[in-house]
Write a protein that holds these residues in place. Structure first.
Motif, mmCIF file in Angstrom:
data_model
loop_
_atom_site.group_PDB
_atom_site.id
_atom_site.type_symbol
_atom_site.label_atom_id
_atom_site.label_comp_id
_atom_site.label_asym_id
_atom_site.label_seq_id
_atom_site.Cartn_x
_atom_site.Cartn_y
_atom_site.Cartn_z
ATOM 1 N N PRO A 29 36.591 45.389 42.802
ATOM 2 C CA PRO A 29 35.685 44.943 41.695
ATOM 3 C C PRO A 29 35.361 46.090 40.643
ATOM 4 O O PRO A 29 35.301 45.939 39.206
ATOM 5 C CB PRO A 29 34.580 44.326 42.107
ATOM 6 C CG PRO A 29 35.089 43.820 43.475
ATOM 7 C CD PRO A 29 36.063 44.891 43.811
ATOM 8 N N GLU A 30 35.135 47.198 41.106
ATOM 9 C CA GLU A 30 34.614 48.345 40.340
ATOM 10 C C GLU A 30 36.090 48.779 39.390
ATOM 11 O O GLU A 30 35.810 49.041 38.402
ATOM 12 C CB GLU A 30 34.171 49.383 41.140
ATOM 13 C CG GLU A 30 32.839 49.307 41.966
ATOM 14 C CD GLU A 30 33.009 48.381 43.134
ATOM 15 O OE1 GLU A 30 34.496 48.156 43.499
ATOM 16 O OE2 GLU A 30 32.105 48.026 43.629
ATOM 17 N N GLN A 31 37.195 48.708 40.179
ATOM 18 C CA GLN A 31 38.324 49.327 39.166
ATOM 19 C C GLN A 31 38.571 48.271 37.899
ATOM 20 O O GLN A 31 38.962 48.544 37.198
ATOM 21 C CB GLN A 31 39.395 49.310 40.254
ATOM 22 C CG GLN A 31 39.308 50.735 41.069
ATOM 23 C CD GLN A 31 40.380 50.835 42.250
ATOM 24 O OE1 GLN A 31 40.916 49.568 42.698
ATOM 25 N NE2 GLN A 31 40.653 52.040 42.530
ATOM 26 N N VAL B 177 34.545 35.397 43.732
ATOM 27 C CA VAL B 177 33.214 35.702 43.508
ATOM 28 C C VAL B 177 33.214 37.165 43.007
ATOM 29 O O VAL B 177 32.564 37.738 42.118
ATOM 30 C CB VAL B 177 32.055 35.793 44.969
ATOM 31 C CG1 VAL B 177 30.940 36.476 44.624
ATOM 32 C CG2 VAL B 177 32.120 34.377 45.259
ATOM 33 N N ASN B 178 34.156 38.099 43.786
ATOM 34 C CA ASN B 178 34.129 39.589 43.231
ATOM 35 C C ASN B 178 34.789 39.576 41.794
ATOM 36 O O ASN B 178 34.857 40.798 41.133
ATOM 37 C CB ASN B 178 35.200 40.154 44.325
ATOM 38 C CG ASN B 178 36.531 39.675 44.195
ATOM 39 O OD1 ASN B 178 36.753 38.497 43.878
ATOM 40 N ND2 ASN B 178 37.543 40.648 44.772
ATOM 41 N N ASP B 179 35.380 38.458 41.233
ATOM 42 C CA ASP B 179 35.885 38.504 39.734
ATOM 43 C C ASP B 179 34.860 38.542 38.597
ATOM 44 O O ASP B 179 35.056 38.693 37.617
ATOM 45 C CB ASP B 179 36.908 37.502 39.596
ATOM 46 C CG ASP B 179 37.921 37.786 40.219
ATOM 47 O OD1 ASP B 179 38.657 38.873 40.445
ATOM 48 O OD2 ASP B 179 38.854 36.655 40.899
ATOM 49 N N PRO C 119 31.758 39.998 37.613
ATOM 50 C CA PRO C 119 31.459 41.077 36.778
ATOM 51 C C PRO C 119 32.505 41.381 36.049
ATOM 52 O O PRO C 119 32.179 41.445 34.780
ATOM 53 C CB PRO C 119 31.228 42.083 37.698
ATOM 54 C CG PRO C 119 30.783 41.724 39.193
ATOM 55 C CD PRO C 119 31.723 40.409 39.364
ATOM 56 N N ALA C 120 33.746 41.482 36.271
ATOM 57 C CA ALA C 120 34.853 41.556 35.351
ATOM 58 C C ALA C 120 35.071 40.343 34.304
ATOM 59 O O ALA C 120 35.318 40.730 33.179
ATOM 60 C CB ALA C 120 36.222 41.885 35.949
ATOM 61 N N LEU C 121 34.800 39.183 34.833
ATOM 62 C CA LEU C 121 34.899 37.852 33.934
ATOM 63 C C LEU C 121 33.745 38.156 33.052
ATOM 64 O O LEU C 121 34.032 37.792 31.762
ATOM 65 C CB LEU C 121 34.794 36.686 34.553
ATOM 66 C CG LEU C 121 36.053 36.419 35.652
ATOM 67 C CD1 LEU C 121 35.270 35.005 36.370
ATOM 68 C CD2 LEU C 121 37.317 36.057 34.634
ATOM 69 N N ARG C 122 32.735 38.590 33.127
ATOM 70 C CA ARG C 122 31.461 38.801 32.194
ATOM 71 C C ARG C 122 31.813 39.981 31.239
ATOM 72 O O ARG C 122 31.654 39.846 30.150
ATOM 73 C CB ARG C 122 30.225 39.046 32.992
ATOM 74 C CG ARG C 122 29.008 39.351 32.285
ATOM 75 C CD ARG C 122 28.568 37.930 31.426
ATOM 76 N NE ARG C 122 28.175 36.894 32.389
ATOM 77 C CZ ARG C 122 27.890 35.661 32.159
ATOM 78 N NH1 ARG C 122 27.794 35.191 30.601
ATOM 79 N NH2 ARG C 122 27.300 34.759 32.945
ATOM 80 N N ARG C 123 32.547 40.806 31.609
ATOM 81 C CA ARG C 123 32.453 42.114 30.982
ATOM 82 C C ARG C 123 33.716 41.905 29.934
ATOM 83 O O ARG C 123 33.747 42.617 28.945
ATOM 84 C CB ARG C 123 32.730 43.463 31.882
ATOM 85 C CG ARG C 123 32.867 44.751 30.997
ATOM 86 C CD ARG C 123 31.579 45.051 30.584
ATOM 87 N NE ARG C 123 30.517 45.475 31.493
ATOM 88 C CZ ARG C 123 30.580 46.307 32.251
ATOM 89 N NH1 ARG C 123 31.440 47.414 31.910
ATOM 90 N NH2 ARG C 123 29.798 46.404 33.510
ATOM 91 N N ALA C 124 34.673 41.421 30.151
ATOM 92 C CA ALA C 124 35.821 41.218 29.486
ATOM 93 C C ALA C 124 35.285 40.203 27.989
ATOM 94 O O ALA C 124 34.413 39.527 27.981
ATOM 95 C CB ALA C 124 36.715 40.502 29.898
ATOM 96 N N ASP C 125 36.377 40.593 26.949
ATOM 97 C CA ASP C 125 36.116 39.818 25.673
ATOM 98 C C ASP C 125 36.164 38.306 25.963
ATOM 99 O O ASP C 125 35.172 37.667 25.360
ATOM 100 C CB ASP C 125 37.210 40.293 24.714
ATOM 101 C CG ASP C 125 36.887 41.618 24.198
ATOM 102 O OD1 ASP C 125 35.848 41.734 23.524
ATOM 103 O OD2 ASP C 125 37.920 42.450 24.611
ATOM 104 N N ARG D 86 40.319 25.562 41.680
ATOM 105 C CA ARG D 86 40.104 26.544 43.064
ATOM 106 C C ARG D 86 39.110 27.672 42.853
ATOM 107 O O ARG D 86 38.969 28.491 43.656
ATOM 108 C CB ARG D 86 41.315 27.034 43.517
ATOM 109 C CG ARG D 86 42.033 28.332 42.283
ATOM 110 C CD ARG D 86 43.321 28.791 42.922
ATOM 111 N NE ARG D 86 43.734 29.917 41.969
ATOM 112 C CZ ARG D 86 44.563 29.534 40.982
ATOM 113 N NH1 ARG D 86 45.115 28.407 40.758
ATOM 114 N NH2 ARG D 86 44.954 30.502 40.405
ATOM 115 N N GLY D 87 38.622 27.643 41.697
ATOM 116 C CA GLY D 87 37.714 28.836 41.449
ATOM 117 C C GLY D 87 36.120 28.480 41.908
ATOM 118 O O GLY D 87 35.666 27.500 42.179
#
Length: 301
Positions: A27-29, A51-53, A55-61, A69-70
């Motif tokens: 997740p950090e990477q 679940v680990n996606d 933070p990245a989903l929130r940060r992306a444009d 299945r999410g």
């Protein structure tokens, strides 16, 4: 040169994305990759379902989560949820978004150029001996016809065939940029010249100049609507063709139907005069088409 991240939590963090695929990123990477790509000017979309996606989903444009299945965390963090879990839907959504954006710009060019023309005609008319170029009721009638059904129908224009070949626009770019306001000015100059030219010629030849200016202004604006089509010369978006035809018939009714003549203060035109004005009004269509050809939108940064 940069080195792609390797598997495992202890892998070195990549400086700038240099590989097509990164496997087993933490997740950090993921967050680091997104942040670095955004810093370099890229528009980033992130797809995920775990679940680990989040933070990245929130940060992306644009965060895209799988609706089937999410996890609930991924769906709440995302901007877009795919109900069918099919990534091809993302392509369709992007194309639809570009179509809507292009149609908004198309309507702005159409509406603003017509409005600027009406203002210019009323301000410049007295300089050419036209004490009152158009009556208030005539202006309202033209606005009703041109910005009514034809304006709504412009929103149904199909996507440009080359829409998906263009890179994303800068997120901070105003909708009036990329040559839009310059296009409004150029088209408005042509429409103003047509309207005032018809009125001045009719005034000096003893014709009903105000009624001729009334018809020229309305018909030339409808020509701009036809010239703004994404696929000219085709039957795509037939609603626009019907709307323009109906508006043109109502514009003619304003000249020849007694009740409307009394309301608008117009006079009927001889067939020869009507043909002349109609022929000159085609310049509205020509202006819109030539402007799109000669002044193509600059590519995004």
């Amino acid at each position: 040169p940069t080195t792609p991240a390797t598997a495992g939590a202890g892998a070195a963090e990549p400086a700038v994305p240099a590989a097509a695929v990164y496997a087993r990123a933490t997740p950090e990477q993921k967050l680091s990759l997104i942040e670095r790509m955004r810093t370099s000017g890229e528009v980033v979309a992130m797809t995920g379902d775990g679940v680990n996606d989040g933070p990245a989903l929130r940060r992306a444009d644009i965060g895209v989560a799988m609706g089937g299945r999410g996890t609930e965390v991924a769906r709440q963090a995302a901007d877009l949820v795919l109900a069918d879990d099919n990534l091809d839907t993302v392509v369709s959504a992007v194309e639809e978004g570009r179509r809507v954006y292009a149609n908004i710009r198309r309507f702005l060019v159409y509406g603003l150029s017509g409005g600027a023309t009406e203002i210019a005609v009323m301000l410049l008319g007295p300089l050419f001996g036209l004490a009152l170029p158009l009556l208030p009721a005539q202006i309202l009638w033209i606005n009703l016809l041109t910005h009514g059904l034809p304006g709504v129908a412009l929103g149904g224009e199909p996507a440009d065939p080359a829409a998906m070949n263009r890179p994303p626009r800068p997120p901070d770019q105003s909708i009036l940029r990329a040559g839009l306001w310059q296009r409004v000015v150029r088209i408005a100059i042509v429409l103003t010249a047509v309207t005032l030219g018809v009125a001045v010629w009719a005034l000096h030849t003893g014709r009903p100049w105000q009624s001729m200016a009334f018809f020229a202004l309305g018909a030339s604006q409808l020509g701009v609507a036809l010239g703004s089509r994404a696929r000219p010369g085709s039957l795509a978006n037939p609603a626009l063709l019907v709307a323009v035809a109906g508006a043109l018939l109502l514009q003619l009714a304003g000249l020849y139907v007694p009740l409307l003549r009394d309301l608008l203060g117009t006079e009927p035109l001889a067939l020869g005069d009507l043909a002349i004005v109609a022929g000159l009004s085609v310049l509205g269509y020509a202006a819109a088409r030539l402007d799109r050809i000669l002044h193509r939108e600059p590519p995004p940064r």
